[in-house]
Every structure is written in C-alpha cells, then in structure tokens.
Design a protein around this motif. Structure first.
Motif, PDB file in Angstrom:
ATOM      1  N   UNK A 167       0.826  -1.199   0.000  1.00 48.47           N
ATOM      2  CA  UNK A 167       0.000   0.000   0.000  1.00 48.47           C
ATOM      3  C   UNK A 167       0.867   1.258   0.000  1.00 48.47           C
ATOM      4  N   UNK A 168       0.389   2.286  -0.688  1.00 52.17           N
ATOM      5  CA  UNK A 168       1.085   3.568  -0.674  1.00 52.17           C
ATOM      6  C   UNK A 168       0.911   4.259   0.673  1.00 52.17           C
ATOM      7  N   UNK A 169      -0.219   4.004   1.303  1.00 48.92           N
ATOM      8  CA  UNK A 169      -0.519   4.574   2.615  1.00 48.92           C
ATOM      9  C   UNK A 169      -1.556   3.684   3.290  1.00 48.92           C
ATOM     10  N   UNK A 181      -3.597  -1.256 -10.229  1.00 44.32           N
ATOM     11  CA  UNK A 181      -2.250  -1.208  -9.661  1.00 44.32           C
ATOM     12  C   UNK A 181      -1.280  -2.100 -10.429  1.00 44.32           C
ATOM     13  N   UNK A 182      -1.595  -3.383 -10.580  1.00 42.76           N
ATOM     14  CA  UNK A 182      -0.688  -4.272 -11.298  1.00 42.76           C
ATOM     15  C   UNK A 182      -0.534  -3.859 -12.758  1.00 42.76           C
ATOM     16  N   UNK A 241       2.217   3.408 -11.729  1.00 40.52           N
ATOM     17  CA  UNK A 241       3.033   2.210 -11.563  1.00 40.52           C
ATOM     18  C   UNK A 241       4.371   2.529 -10.931  1.00 40.52           C
ATOM     19  N   UNK A 242       4.989   3.623 -11.351  1.00 40.57           N
ATOM     20  CA  UNK A 242       6.270   4.040 -10.778  1.00 40.57           C
ATOM     21  C   UNK A 242       6.121   4.309  -9.286  1.00 40.57           C
ATOM     22  N   UNK A 243       5.008   4.893  -8.889  1.00 39.97           N
ATOM     23  CA  UNK A 243       4.786   5.168  -7.469  1.00 39.97           C
ATOM     24  C   UNK A 243       4.779   3.884  -6.652  1.00 39.97           C
ATOM     25  N   UNK A 244       4.128   2.841  -7.183  1.00 43.28           N
ATOM     26  CA  UNK A 244       4.060   1.576  -6.445  1.00 43.28           C
ATOM     27  C   UNK A 244       5.397   0.845  -6.458  1.00 43.28           C
ATOM     28  N   UNK A 245       6.121   0.904  -7.563  1.00 45.02           N
ATOM     29  CA  UNK A 245       7.441   0.285  -7.607  1.00 45.02           C
ATOM     30  C   UNK A 245       8.384   1.000  -6.643  1.00 45.02           C
ATOM     31  N   UNK A 246       8.381   2.320  -6.677  1.00 42.75           N
ATOM     32  CA  UNK A 246       9.234   3.095  -5.782  1.00 42.75           C
ATOM     33  C   UNK A 246       8.862   2.857  -4.327  1.00 42.75           C
TER      34      UNK A 246
END
Length: 265
Positions: A167-169, A181-182, A241-246
């Motif tokens: 989760x991002x948050x 997300x995926x 996607x970049x946000x979740x990978x990061x």
C-alpha cells in the motif's frame, strides 16, 4: 547503474558485491493469468523490478526470478464474491472464461522448489536472503515465511520474506489482481507489454467472473461489489506504476537495512 543481476555478473563481480553488502534478493511469483492485457509473468516481473531497484541503491545481488507459485481452490464465499451463483471448482484466478490456465504448483511442490533454490543461494555464502514475493496467495505467503524461519535457524544465513506490492498509505485500497495497480506497475516495468485494447470498451463493466481481474478489497471480503472491478485497469498509468514500484523499493530498503544492521551489530 551498477550491475546487480546475478546471471549477468562475472564471478569476481559477484564476490566484490558480496564483500560490500552480502545480501541476495530472490524475486518469486507464478506464471499466472492476469487478464488478457498483461504478461503472465506479472508477479515475478514486478518483484524483480523492486529487487533490482533496491540492490542498485543499497547493494546486494539479484538472482533470476523463480517463476513458480501456488494457489488453492476458491471457497464458496469467494466464488459468490467473484460473481458465481453456483460453486464451480476454481483454483486461484483460473476462472472458466479465461483463454488459458495459470501454471500453479501444489503448495508442497512450491515449497520444495523454493527450498532447493534458497539452499543453493545459501551455499554461495550470502549472509542474508530477501525472498521478494510478488504473489498474494495465502499458501504462498505461509510457505515462504515457514522456510525463511527454518533456514534462518538451521543455517548461517538470515532469510526474510518481503512483499513487492504494498500500500502507498494506510487507507490505500487499490491493490488487486490485474486491476489498476498491477497494470500500472507493468506499464512502468515492461514498457509496451500492456495492451489495454484487449479489454472491452469503457462502457462495459469488468467482472472477475468474465475477465479474471479482481480488487483485493472485494476479494478479501471487505466489500462486496458483486464481482465488478472498482479499480479499473483501463485507468492505469505508468506514472502510478512508478509510485508503487518506488514504494516497494523504499519499504524493502528500510526492512533490509534494519535487519542487516542487526546482523552486524
């Protein structure tokens, strides 16, 4: 960027990397149906991206992904949430409407294969192994955690389990299977390998029963949406996607550094 992928490194490079930071990363996940729009290797490929990003920043060596995973037959309650009125025998995300089946291994076979791979990595002399899992099946998670605990206590290596997709948050509910997300993560990781044209027009509501796509919030029983996908993959972007990978990289770094420092304290 420095080379961190084991299969691409020469022996002296591997030894030097181990001397600097003796951590091995093992991405894990099945070859699995992820809708008609995503690669079947979505889970291990996402995990590999997080592993490589982590190793490039703090050190360590990334082993080739273990394209292997396990699943169980869906319960009656899960089937109802997937939109089935009867109770067909469905393993994982292999709904009857899919054009092909996933490559799921029985849990005991997955455990044996993973054990052998981990034992080979331990024999290399690494002080720590991070099994970076890209698949959320309960049996998969339990098997990884069981082996991590056992091998940590029966070898000279610290083995831990990590999650590639997080989760991002705290209130983030967008995680799911082949949903926004995926799909976004694959847009960022595997450029050009996502084909949203394989999905119907936006006026058509996506259902788990018809497309093998699901939101975690509905799938885990937190919300019943009649099998309809809320977080639509057609809204995916490489930016998201970049946000979740990061996010996966940052969380993995935090965990790895904390445990690695404990080992050397």
């Amino acid at each position: 960027m420095k080379m961190v992928q084991y299969e691409r490194m020469r022996p002296e490079e591997i030894k030097e990397a181990m001397e600097r930071f003796s951590v091995a990363y093992l991405p894990v996940g099945p070859l699995e149906w992820h809708g008609p729009h995503l690669p079947v290797g979505t889970d291990p490929l996402n995990a590999q991206a997080v592993a490589i990003g982590t190793a490039e920043r703090i050190g360590g060596v990334v082993f080739p992904p273990l394209f292997c995973g396990t699943e169980k037959a869906r319960t009656a309650k899960q089937l109802r949430r997937m939109g089935f009125s009867d109770e067909p025998y469905i393993v994982g995300m292999d709904v009857p409407a899919n054009s092909m089946k996933s490559c799921y291994f029985p849990e005991e076979a997955f455990g044996m294969i993973l054990r052998l791979y981990l034992e080979q990595i331990i024999a290399q002399g690494f002080q720590m192994i991070v099994v970076l899992n890209g698949h959320g099946a309960e049996g998969q998670l339990a098997t990884i955690e069981r082996l991590a605990w056992e091998l940590t206590n029966t070898s000279s290596c610290k083995v831990i389990s990590g999650r590639a997709m997080q989760k991002l948050h705290e209130k983030d509910e967008k995680l799911g299977h082949a949903n926004i997300v995926e799909t976004s993560m694959q847009m960022y990781v595997c450029h050009g390998r996502v084909d949203l044209n394989q999905l119907p027009d936006r006026r058509v509501s996506l259902t788990t029963k018809d497309w093998g796509i699901a939101d975690t919030v509905a799938f885990c029983g937190k919300e019943d949406n009649g099998g309809h996908v809320i977080y639509d993959p057609r809204d995916a972007t490489a930016k998201l996607g970049k946000q979740y990978i990061e996010n996966g990289i940052e969380r993995t770094i935090t965990t790895v550094m904390e445990i690695y420092e404990q080992i050397h304290s």
